[in-house]
Design an enzyme around this catalytic site. Structure first.
Site, short mmCIF file in Angstrom:
data_model
loop_
_atom_site.label_atom_id
_atom_site.label_comp_id
_atom_site.label_asym_id
_atom_site.label_seq_id
_atom_site.Cartn_x
_atom_site.Cartn_y
_atom_site.Cartn_z
CE LYS A 1 39.13 -21.99 18.24
NZ LYS A 1 39.81 -21.02 17.46
N GLY B 1 37.96 -13.50 20.23
CA GLY B 1 39.17 -13.45 19.91
C GLY B 1 39.76 -14.12 19.23
CB ALA C 1 36.87 -22.06 20.81
N GLY C 2 36.30 -19.27 22.88
CA GLY C 2 35.42 -19.33 24.52
C GLY C 2 33.85 -19.33 24.21
N GLY C 3 33.00 -18.58 23.23
CA GLY C 3 32.11 -19.14 23.42
C GLY C 3 31.51 -20.70 23.18
CB SER C 4 33.59 -23.86 21.49
OG SER C 4 32.87 -22.45 19.58
CG ASP D 1 36.05 -23.70 17.24
OD1 ASP D 1 36.25 -24.52 15.94
OD2 ASP D 1 36.35 -22.50 17.06
P1 ATP Z 1 36.11 -18.40 17.65
O1 ATP Z 1 37.61 -18.84 17.90
O2 ATP Z 1 35.12 -20.26 17.88
O3 ATP Z 1 35.85 -17.84 15.75
P2 ATP Z 1 35.61 -16.77 19.21
O4 ATP Z 1 37.22 -16.91 20.01
O5 ATP Z 1 36.51 -15.70 18.02
O6 ATP Z 1 35.51 -17.68 18.56
P3 ATP Z 1 33.67 -16.11 20.82
O7 ATP Z 1 34.76 -15.53 21.90
O8 ATP Z 1 33.55 -17.34 20.80
O9 ATP Z 1 34.68 -15.68 19.60
O10 ATP Z 1 32.52 -15.16 20.71
C1 ATP Z 1 32.01 -14.97 19.14
C2 ATP Z 1 30.36 -14.35 20.10
O11 ATP Z 1 29.78 -15.27 20.02
C3 ATP Z 1 30.53 -13.07 20.82
O12 ATP Z 1 30.69 -11.97 20.02
C4 ATP Z 1 28.83 -13.38 20.98
O13 ATP Z 1 28.01 -12.35 20.54
C5 ATP Z 1 28.59 -15.17 20.87
N1 ATP Z 1 28.74 -15.36 22.33
C6 ATP Z 1 27.69 -16.01 22.40
N2 ATP Z 1 27.72 -17.29 23.41
C7 ATP Z 1 29.45 -16.51 24.18
C8 ATP Z 1 30.11 -16.51 25.11
N3 ATP Z 1 29.67 -18.01 25.88
N4 ATP Z 1 30.50 -16.04 25.32
C9 ATP Z 1 31.06 -15.59 24.52
N5 ATP Z 1 30.82 -15.20 23.78
C10 ATP Z 1 29.23 -15.61 23.26
#
Ligand code: ATP
Length: 300
Positions: free
Chosen positions: A12, A100, A103-106, A139
């Site tokens: 997203k 980044g 929302a990859g984890g979400s 998210d």
């Molecule tokens: P958001 O945009 O929701 O704030 P983000 O994109 O900044 O998230 P994510 O890629 O979701 O961040 O990862 C944040 C942290 O979550 C990672 O550093 C990791 O330690 C943890 N994490 C838990 N599950 C996952 C997953 N399936 N994929 C990636 N990171 C994950």
């Protein structure tokens, strides 16, 4: 994989992220306008004799493979609600940049939930799935729903939004190293001691409704309240934003809490040109082209 279920789930971008003051519970009220874009993870769950997780793809080494992974937490949340033994192998084919602001984890949490629901034939309603998503993180509900949506509260109270036209073209510039979302919110609190009540921009919602890229670009200026905090923690992102805009992007902004930067462009040709210029500028790690809105998590 035989006997498994695979779910594809998009990243997203927040076309608006209005942030209020910190609440007593530490969370911030948000007015969050999400757009799902065509960078995808694929999560496959397969029956196994024990619970374990694997990950492949360009960012695999940054993904935790323990119970802190949102995909693991989602599987376990569904299993414990229904008294199921969560003995599955979860494989994440990761293409969404990690930490980044995309929302990859979400996304993986929503995908694993949907995949386990299908594998175990639970048949949860949409509302039940969305409840579990909201427990997993702010998210996560949007990753299930996809498309475009306004998220209020912590971002989890969703209203789906109509988007006109054929969708928008984007370029995403990834950066070396992530930015911690809590650290960006702490910097926001430091920089913005008196944040006003967050509200969605009517002009931005109208630009989405009409599918007008120029109007959306005008609305993206200062649409991310976390951008000053992300730039304060990572000043070099200013150069990335300048490189994308001088290469012809209609607008550039930090994606969510960063450090990925997002560029709205006029069409697919402009996307290729801006992506090439961003890579040549040396101000980012990679540049990826995408379109949005796209549908949320789906079994494939
Ligand atoms: P958001 O945009 O929701 O704030 P983000 O994109 O900044 O998230 P994510 O890629 O979701 O961040 O990862 C944040 C942290 O979550 C990672 O550093 C990791 O330690 C943890 N994490 C838990 N599950 C996952 C997953 N399936 N994929 C990636 N990171 C994950």
């Amino acid at each position: 994989m035989s006997g498994g279920v695979t779910v594809r789930v998009p990243a997203k971008v927040n076309v608006q992220l209005a942030v209020g003051a910190a609440r007593p519970d530490g969370f911030h009220d948000l007015a969050n306008v999400f757009l799902a874009v065509s960078l995808y993870d694929e999560v496959t769950v397969t029956p196994s004799d024990r619970f374990y997780l694997t990950c492949s793809g360009p960012y695999a080494d940054q993904v935790p493979l323990d119970t802190t992974n949102l995909a693991a937490r989602a599987a376990q949340a569904l299993a414990s609600r229904h008294g199921i033994d969560p003995a599955v192998h979860i494989h994440i084919a990761k293409d969404i940049p990690v930490a980044g602001g995309m929302a990859g984890g979400s996304a993986d949490g929503a995908a694993a939930l949907l995949a386990c629901d299908a594998l175990w034939s639970v048949g949860s309603s949409r509302t039940e799935l969305l409840d579990i998503c909201a427990e997993l993180g702010s998210d996560v509900p949007f990753s299930l729903v996809g498309g475009a949506a306004l998220g209020l509260g912590r971002g989890e109270k969703l209203t789906e939004l109509e988007v006109g036209g054929t969708g928008f073209h984007w370029v995403f510039a990834t950066a070396d190293g992530g930015l911690s979302t809590p650290a960006v919110f702490r910097e926001f609190d430091r920089l913005t001691p008196e944040a006003p009540t967050p509200e969605a921009s009517p002009l931005l919602l109208e630009a989405l409704r009409t599918g007008d890229a120029e109007a959306l670009a005008a609305s993206l200026v200062r649409s991310n309240d976390l951008q000053p905090a992300a730039l304060s923690l990572r000043p070099s992102l200013t150069e990335t934003l300048e490189a994308g805009v001088s290469a012809g992007a209609l607008a550039g902004l930090v994606s969510g809490s960063g450090p990925t930067t997002a560029f709205l462009v006029a069409d697919a040709g402009a996307a290729e040109k801006v992506a090439a210029a961003l890579v040549a500028s040396g101000t980012c790690r990679t540049a990826r082209v995408a379109t949005g809105p796209v549908v949320g998590a789906r079994v494939i």
